[in-house]
Design a protein around this motif. Structure first.
Motif, PDB file in Angstrom:
ATOM      1  N   TRP A 173       0.881  -1.096   0.006  1.00  0.00           N
ATOM      2  CA  TRP A 173       0.000   0.015   0.096  1.00  0.00           C
ATOM      3  C   TRP A 173       0.894   1.243   0.055  1.00  0.00           C
ATOM      4  CZ3 TRP A 173      -4.044  -1.243   4.250  1.00  0.00           C
ATOM      5  CH2 TRP A 173      -5.120  -2.282   3.670  1.00  0.00           C
ATOM      6  N   LEU A 174       1.825   1.253   0.763  1.00  0.00           N
ATOM      7  CA  LEU A 174       2.933   2.443   1.041  1.00  0.00           C
ATOM      8  C   LEU A 174       3.638   2.811  -0.195  1.00  0.00           C
ATOM      9  CD1 LEU A 174       3.176   5.182   2.589  1.00  0.00           C
ATOM     10  CD2 LEU A 174       4.949   3.859   3.700  1.00  0.00           C
ATOM     11  N   VAL A 175       4.133   1.561  -0.643  1.00  0.00           N
ATOM     12  CA  VAL A 175       4.759   1.668  -1.952  1.00  0.00           C
ATOM     13  C   VAL A 175       3.935   2.182  -3.079  1.00  0.00           C
ATOM     14  CG1 VAL A 175       6.170   0.093  -3.860  1.00  0.00           C
ATOM     15  CG2 VAL A 175       6.607   0.106  -1.271  1.00  0.00           C
ATOM     16  N   TYR A 176       2.873   1.561  -3.309  1.00  0.00           N
ATOM     17  CA  TYR A 176       1.947   2.110  -4.357  1.00  0.00           C
ATOM     18  C   TYR A 176       1.639   3.371  -4.019  1.00  0.00           C
ATOM     19  CZ  TYR A 176      -2.373   2.645  -6.900  1.00  0.00           C
ATOM     20  OH  TYR A 176      -3.541   2.969  -7.917  1.00  0.00           O
ATOM     21  N   GLY A 187      18.513  14.161   1.006  1.00  0.00           N
ATOM     22  CA  GLY A 187      19.677  14.197   0.754  1.00  0.00           C
ATOM     23  C   GLY A 187      20.494  13.403  -0.430  1.00  0.00           C
ATOM     24  N   THR A 188      21.515  13.325  -0.415  1.00  0.00           N
ATOM     25  CA  THR A 188      22.285  12.447  -1.307  1.00  0.00           C
ATOM     26  C   THR A 188      21.672  10.874  -1.199  1.00  0.00           C
ATOM     27  OG1 THR A 188      23.993  13.928  -1.615  1.00  0.00           O
ATOM     28  CG2 THR A 188      24.232  11.540  -2.383  1.00  0.00           C
ATOM     29  N   GLY A 189      21.524   9.986  -2.143  1.00  0.00           N
ATOM     30  CA  GLY A 189      20.950   8.837  -1.647  1.00  0.00           C
ATOM     31  C   GLY A 189      19.825   8.705  -1.158  1.00  0.00           C
ATOM     32  N   SER A 190      19.139   9.632  -0.811  1.00  0.00           N
ATOM     33  CA  SER A 190      17.598   9.370  -0.167  1.00  0.00           C
ATOM     34  C   SER A 190      16.472   8.788  -0.979  1.00  0.00           C
ATOM     35  CB  SER A 190      17.245  10.900   0.189  1.00  0.00           C
ATOM     36  OG  SER A 190      16.704  11.805  -0.687  1.00  0.00           O
ATOM     37  N   SER A 191      16.605   8.970  -2.266  1.00  0.00           N
ATOM     38  CA  SER A 191      15.758   8.301  -3.213  1.00  0.00           C
ATOM     39  C   SER A 191      15.729   6.553  -3.094  1.00  0.00           C
ATOM     40  CB  SER A 191      15.970   8.816  -4.743  1.00  0.00           C
ATOM     41  OG  SER A 191      17.296   8.310  -5.244  1.00  0.00           O
ATOM     42  N   VAL A 192      16.960   6.079  -3.121  1.00  0.00           N
ATOM     43  CA  VAL A 192      17.102   4.793  -2.949  1.00  0.00           C
ATOM     44  C   VAL A 192      16.788   4.460  -1.412  1.00  0.00           C
ATOM     45  CG1 VAL A 192      18.724   2.911  -2.647  1.00  0.00           C
ATOM     46  CG2 VAL A 192      18.932   4.692  -4.584  1.00  0.00           C
ATOM     47  N   MET A 193      17.303   5.226  -0.394  1.00  0.00           N
ATOM     48  CA  MET A 193      16.806   4.802   1.051  1.00  0.00           C
ATOM     49  C   MET A 193      15.311   4.957   1.359  1.00  0.00           C
ATOM     50  SD  MET A 193      19.522   3.861   2.339  1.00  0.00           S
ATOM     51  CE  MET A 193      19.048   3.538   3.923  1.00  0.00           C
ATOM     52  N   GLN A 194      14.524   5.956   0.488  1.00  0.00           N
ATOM     53  CA  GLN A 194      13.187   5.756   0.830  1.00  0.00           C
ATOM     54  C   GLN A 194      12.447   4.580   0.106  1.00  0.00           C
ATOM     55  OE1 GLN A 194      12.431   9.487  -1.333  1.00  0.00           O
ATOM     56  NE2 GLN A 194      12.540  10.674   0.429  1.00  0.00           N
ATOM     57  N   ARG A 195      12.945   3.860  -0.795  1.00  0.00           N
ATOM     58  CA  ARG A 195      12.472   2.844  -1.437  1.00  0.00           C
ATOM     59  C   ARG A 195      12.756   1.573  -0.632  1.00  0.00           C
ATOM     60  NH1 ARG A 195      12.643   6.701  -4.849  1.00  0.00           N
ATOM     61  NH2 ARG A 195      11.514   6.652  -6.793  1.00  0.00           N
ATOM     62  N   ILE A 196      13.757   1.866   0.357  1.00  0.00           N
ATOM     63  CA  ILE A 196      14.089   0.685   1.169  1.00  0.00           C
ATOM     64  C   ILE A 196      13.251   0.843   2.392  1.00  0.00           C
ATOM     65  CG2 ILE A 196      15.785  -0.406   2.861  1.00  0.00           C
ATOM     66  CD1 ILE A 196      17.952   0.273   0.573  1.00  0.00           C
ATOM     67  N   ALA A 197      13.025   2.086   2.736  1.00  0.00           N
ATOM     68  CA  ALA A 197      12.281   2.336   4.190  1.00  0.00           C
ATOM     69  C   ALA A 197      10.558   2.028   3.795  1.00  0.00           C
ATOM     70  CB  ALA A 197      12.572   3.472   4.621  1.00  0.00           C
ATOM     71  N   ALA A 198      10.115   2.657   2.741  1.00  0.00           N
ATOM     72  CA  ALA A 198       8.613   2.560   2.463  1.00  0.00           C
ATOM     73  C   ALA A 198       8.064   1.179   2.796  1.00  0.00           C
ATOM     74  CB  ALA A 198       8.486   2.756   1.078  1.00  0.00           C
ATOM     75  N   PRO A 199       8.437  -0.015   2.299  1.00  0.00           N
ATOM     76  CA  PRO A 199       7.912  -1.119   2.717  1.00  0.00           C
ATOM     77  C   PRO A 199       7.880  -1.321   4.092  1.00  0.00           C
ATOM     78  CG  PRO A 199       9.233  -1.633   0.954  1.00  0.00           C
ATOM     79  CD  PRO A 199       9.515  -0.037   1.368  1.00  0.00           C
ATOM     80  N   MET A 200       9.061  -1.021   4.831  1.00  0.00           N
ATOM     81  CA  MET A 200       9.096  -1.367   6.209  1.00  0.00           C
ATOM     82  C   MET A 200       7.968  -0.547   6.954  1.00  0.00           C
ATOM     83  SD  MET A 200      11.707  -3.399   6.947  1.00  0.00           S
ATOM     84  CE  MET A 200      12.016  -2.810   8.732  1.00  0.00           C
ATOM     85  N   VAL A 201       7.884   0.798   6.607  1.00  0.00           N
ATOM     86  CA  VAL A 201       7.025   1.703   7.402  1.00  0.00           C
ATOM     87  C   VAL A 201       5.539   1.126   7.036  1.00  0.00           C
ATOM     88  CG1 VAL A 201       6.090   4.113   7.542  1.00  0.00           C
ATOM     89  CG2 VAL A 201       8.683   3.465   7.354  1.00  0.00           C
ATOM     90  N   MET A 251       8.605  -1.346  -8.507  1.00  0.00           N
ATOM     91  CA  MET A 251       9.274  -2.411  -8.012  1.00  0.00           C
ATOM     92  C   MET A 251      10.837  -2.465  -8.427  1.00  0.00           C
ATOM     93  SD  MET A 251       8.735  -4.597  -5.666  1.00  0.00           S
ATOM     94  CE  MET A 251       9.492  -5.972  -5.168  1.00  0.00           C
ATOM     95  N   SER A 252      11.794  -2.389  -7.369  1.00  0.00           N
ATOM     96  CA  SER A 252      13.154  -2.143  -7.618  1.00  0.00           C
ATOM     97  C   SER A 252      13.985  -3.061  -6.701  1.00  0.00           C
ATOM     98  CB  SER A 252      13.528  -0.828  -7.654  1.00  0.00           C
ATOM     99  OG  SER A 252      13.481  -0.419  -6.277  1.00  0.00           O
ATOM    100  N   VAL A 253      15.283  -3.107  -7.179  1.00  0.00           N
ATOM    101  CA  VAL A 253      16.108  -4.061  -5.960  1.00  0.00           C
ATOM    102  C   VAL A 253      15.959  -3.268  -4.780  1.00  0.00           C
ATOM    103  CG1 VAL A 253      18.280  -4.525  -5.378  1.00  0.00           C
ATOM    104  CG2 VAL A 253      17.739  -4.964  -7.907  1.00  0.00           C
ATOM    105  N   ALA A 254      15.938  -1.991  -4.730  1.00  0.00           N
ATOM    106  CA  ALA A 254      15.765  -1.237  -3.100  1.00  0.00           C
ATOM    107  C   ALA A 254      14.418  -1.676  -2.657  1.00  0.00           C
ATOM    108  CB  ALA A 254      15.988   0.237  -3.174  1.00  0.00           C
ATOM    109  N   VAL A 255      13.436  -1.501  -3.186  1.00  0.00           N
ATOM    110  CA  VAL A 255      11.958  -1.928  -2.770  1.00  0.00           C
ATOM    111  C   VAL A 255      12.056  -3.624  -2.292  1.00  0.00           C
ATOM    112  CG1 VAL A 255       9.493  -2.206  -3.168  1.00  0.00           C
ATOM    113  CG2 VAL A 255      10.744  -0.251  -3.928  1.00  0.00           C
TER     114      VAL A 255
END
Length: 177
Positions: free
Chosen positions: A41-44, A133-147, A50-54
């Motif tokens: 739901w949050l990723v959508y 900041g730098t790299g936040s776009s990747v980190m957000q995709r890792i954190a989104a499924p978790m949150v 869908m990516s490696v980070a997600v």
């Protein structure tokens, strides 16, 4: 295609070695789809593809969802052991009412550790979600499924998982008699 199934298999094997039966790991593994619901739901909602980070975020979510499932079942098993210990003088078999009371007590008295686990994870990941900041776009995709997943896994593991485990315990008690 390879990492996610292998991760789920490893989680299942670790649970099997911990509980030493097949029923509890199967019930704990139900908490993983509970987490996936909120994660998807949050990723959508955030519009992430869908990516490696997600996928990494979902793998991490699977581990934490299994941990919460283990907490719920462990607390219920402790209450079941307490009920059995109190019933030593009589028949060792617990009836349906006693099983459901043990499930209710085991879940309701242990809400705090489960809620604190979820709150700590969500609280730790929200700054990553809001970062720019730098790299936040990747980190957000890792954190989104978790949150997203932590919200649904907490609620569903405290409401649905104990009921399912209660039915499994009733079935196991009826088989043992």
């Amino acid at each position: 295609r390879i990492v996610v199934p292998v991760t789920l298999l490893i989680i299942f094997l670790l649970l099997f070695f911990n509980f030493r039966n097949i029923h509890a790991p199967l019930v704990v593994m139900l908490s993983i789809p509970f987490g996936l619901i909120g994660g998807f739901w949050l990723v959508y909602w955030l519009g992430f593809n869908m990516s490696v980070a997600v996928a990494v975020g979902f793998i991490a979510l699977a581990g934490v969802a299994a941990e919460i499932g283990v907490l719920v079942l462990t607390f219920i098993d402790q209450e079941m052991a307490r009920y059995r210990h109190e019933k030593v003088g009589t028949a060792a078999r617990l009836d349906v009412k006693e099983i459901m009371q043990a499930v209710h007590r085991g879940t309701s008295e242990r809400v705090r550790p489960i809620a604190m686990t979820a709150t700590a994870i969500i609280g730790g990941l929200l700054p990553i979600m809001w970062g720019s900041g730098t790299g936040s776009s990747v980190m957000q995709r890792i954190a989104a499924p978790m949150v997203g997943g932590m919200v649904t896994v907490t609620v569903l593991s405290l409401l649905v998982l104990p009921v399912i485990y209660g039915f499994v315990l009733q079935w196991r008690e009826s088989r043992e008699s």
